[in-house]
Design a protein around this motif. Structure first.
Motif, PDB file in Angstrom:
ATOM      1  N   LEU A  20       0.814  -1.220   0.000  1.00 46.58           N
ATOM      2  CA  LEU A  20       0.000   0.000   0.000  1.00 46.58           C
ATOM      3  C   LEU A  20       0.849   1.273   0.000  1.00 46.58           C
ATOM      4  CD1 LEU A  20      -2.617  -1.176   2.635  1.00 46.58           C
ATOM      5  CD2 LEU A  20      -3.119  -0.696   0.226  1.00 46.58           C
TER       6      LEU A  20
ATOM      7  N   ALA B 106      -2.647   3.514   6.758  1.00 49.16           N
ATOM      8  CA  ALA B 106      -3.474   2.888   5.727  1.00 49.16           C
ATOM      9  C   ALA B 106      -4.950   3.228   5.912  1.00 49.16           C
ATOM     10  CB  ALA B 106      -3.277   1.375   5.754  1.00 49.16           C
TER      11      ALA B 106
ATOM     12  N   PHE C 160      -5.217   6.536  -2.198  1.00 50.21           N
ATOM     13  CA  PHE C 160      -5.447   5.189  -2.720  1.00 50.21           C
ATOM     14  C   PHE C 160      -6.379   5.218  -3.933  1.00 50.21           C
ATOM     15  CE2 PHE C 160      -4.849   3.251   1.789  1.00 50.21           C
ATOM     16  CZ  PHE C 160      -3.478   3.327   1.637  1.00 50.21           C
TER      17      PHE C 160
ATOM     18  N   GLU D  22      -6.613  -0.259  -4.288  1.00 43.86           N
ATOM     19  CA  GLU D  22      -5.944  -0.166  -2.999  1.00 43.86           C
ATOM     20  C   GLU D  22      -6.963  -0.041  -1.865  1.00 43.86           C
ATOM     21  OE1 GLU D  22      -1.804   2.071  -4.193  1.00 43.86           O
ATOM     22  OE2 GLU D  22      -3.689   3.182  -4.360  1.00 43.86           O
TER      23      GLU D  22
END
Length: 263
Positions: free
Chosen positions: A206, A214, A250, A254
């Protein structure tokens, strides 16, 4: 990155600082809050959020903002069914925050019609900058949507993370349509977080170093979100959280991968 709080024209860094469960501290532990606020502001954080519901948090936060108030955007709340008590809560907040509140929110929609009436007058008087409303429970999102449609508020505060996605159905599209700011509570999940973090290899896929990063990037990759307000008692975590507020965001794949990791 900075985003505009809806139609207010106020630009804010996308990672703020919450105080739920973390700043309800005895006076002897003021240094803890001072260190967290200092670390967050060193990394560019400006939005801070609190509530009378959070015990001593407002007083502790106000002290931690000493010398930084002009740089801060203070969001807080009224939380009572009584207008008289709501007025008293505002007066206490004005004492804590240098005579003004940047965003006053009706916490969990308690007596929202009665509160928004007098809060609008306080906004006109200049003691409040903007008005908002919050709720944490999906069962009350229809009522929150009703409040949004009144035109009386500038922003909402809602839970949003890979396991709490009900806001995607109506509230986020409606906020975008109406030009309302969106502040996200619980971006890391509730107390204890969503789950233990995945291993380093999965995080590397990621392009992040921590599981919190994240999760914050997962939320902020939805550009309808103005800012997130993770809470912490750790200065280092405050720094890490603030650093998560930088692109790249993202892509769809993702985000789906983060959702899969959440189970």
């Amino acid at each position: 990155e900075r985003r505009t709080l809806g139609r207010t024209g106020v630009d804010l860094p996308v990672v703020g600082l919450g105080t739920w469960l973390t700043f309800d501290l005895p006076d002897a532990e003021q240094d803890t809050a001072d260190a967290v606020v200092a670390a967050a502001f060193q990394e560019g954080t400006r939005l801070v959020d609190s509530s009378p519901m959070y015990g001593r948090a407002e007083r502790i936060l106000g002290r931690a903002l000493d010398g930084r108030r002009d740089d801060a955007f203070v969001a807080t709340k009224v939380w009572t069914s009584s207008v008289e008590e709501g007025r008293a809560q505002l007066e206490a907040q004005l004492d804590c925050y240098g005579g003004r509140v940047d965003l006053e929110q009706v916490h969990n929609l308690v007596a929202w019609e009665a509160h928004l009436a007098w809060l609008a007058a306080e906004r006109e008087a200049g003691r409040i900058g903007h008005l908002g409303a919050t709720h944490y429970a999906a069962s009350s999102f229809a009522e929150l949507a009703r409040v949004m449609r009144t035109g009386a508020i500038d922003a909402i505060q809602i839970p949003y993370n890979p396991r709490e996605r009900e806001v995607e159905r109506e509230l986020l599209p409606l906020a975008e349509e109406l030009g309302l700011g969106v502040i996200v509570m619980r971006p890391l999940g509730g107390p204890g977080g969503l789950m233990p973090g995945p291993d380093a290899d999965r995080l590397a896929r990621l392009g992040v170093e921590t599981w919190a990063e994240a999760l914050l990037k997962w939320v902020l990759s939805d550009t309808r979100v103005t800012a997130v307000i993770p809470a912490t008692t750790s200065p280092e975590h405050a720094r890490q959280n603030a650093r998560a507020g930088s692109p790249p965001w993202f892509e769809r794949d993702e985000r789906r991968y983060v959702e899969e990791l959440c189970g």
